[in-house]
Design an enzyme around this catalytic site. Sequence first.
Site, short mmCIF file in Angstrom:
data_model
loop_
_atom_site.label_atom_id
_atom_site.label_comp_id
_atom_site.label_asym_id
_atom_site.label_seq_id
_atom_site.Cartn_x
_atom_site.Cartn_y
_atom_site.Cartn_z
N GLU A 290 -3.56 11.77 -46.08
CA GLU A 290 -2.65 12.33 -45.08
C GLU A 290 -3.32 13.43 -44.26
O GLU A 290 -3.17 13.48 -43.04
CB GLU A 290 -1.37 12.85 -45.75
CG GLU A 290 -0.51 11.79 -46.36
CD GLU A 290 0.07 10.80 -45.36
OE1 GLU A 290 0.31 11.18 -44.18
OE2 GLU A 290 0.29 9.64 -45.74
N ASN B 111 -4.21 13.18 -40.29
CA ASN B 111 -3.73 14.17 -39.31
C ASN B 111 -4.86 14.68 -38.43
O ASN B 111 -4.70 14.82 -37.22
CB ASN B 111 -3.05 15.35 -40.01
CG ASN B 111 -1.61 15.08 -40.37
OD1 ASN B 111 -1.05 14.03 -40.07
ND2 ASN B 111 -0.99 16.05 -41.02
N ARG C 177 4.00 6.72 -35.50
CA ARG C 177 3.73 7.70 -36.55
C ARG C 177 5.04 8.11 -37.22
O ARG C 177 6.07 8.26 -36.56
CB ARG C 177 3.05 8.97 -35.98
CG ARG C 177 1.83 8.74 -35.12
CD ARG C 177 0.73 7.92 -35.68
NE ARG C 177 0.29 8.27 -37.01
CZ ARG C 177 -0.65 7.60 -37.65
NH1 ARG C 177 -1.22 6.56 -37.12
NH2 ARG C 177 -1.01 7.97 -38.85
#
Length: 146
Positions: free
Chosen positions: A49, A53, A107
């Site tokens: 994650e 990002n 997203r």
Amino acid sequence: MKQEINRFTVRFPSKSANESFARSAAAAFCAQLDPTLDELGDIRTAVSEAVTNAVVHGYRDCIGTVVMTVRLLEDSVVEIKIADKGVGIPDIEAARQPMFTTGGAERSGMGFTIMESFMDELKVKSRPGQGTTVTMKKRLNTRRYK
């Protein structure tokens, strides 16, 4: 402050193909603490994650460098830092809210929420135009490092 036992740092281009490398490298390094499979899964997910990002939001339309540092600390604590020199986050509090995204309809906006749920501690430092550093910590419920 807990004493450092071991560490590694790796730099890689902000390409989505490197996300799987980062999560595997972090998990492999943490394996020396003899974590459970669930703990390794948590680490992989959180790293995935954070790197995603940096790739998707930090560098948006260009390739930059992502730096990942994994530290093993006393008492079986793992500290993972993912840093970029991308666009930064103007409002960290908003970005940490579930479903918030700047990445478009594809997203989910759950990155920080997922990191928080799999790690014991999550800190986000960011400045617009200067980049973002995500620091995560997790205490493993395993035998102590020897």
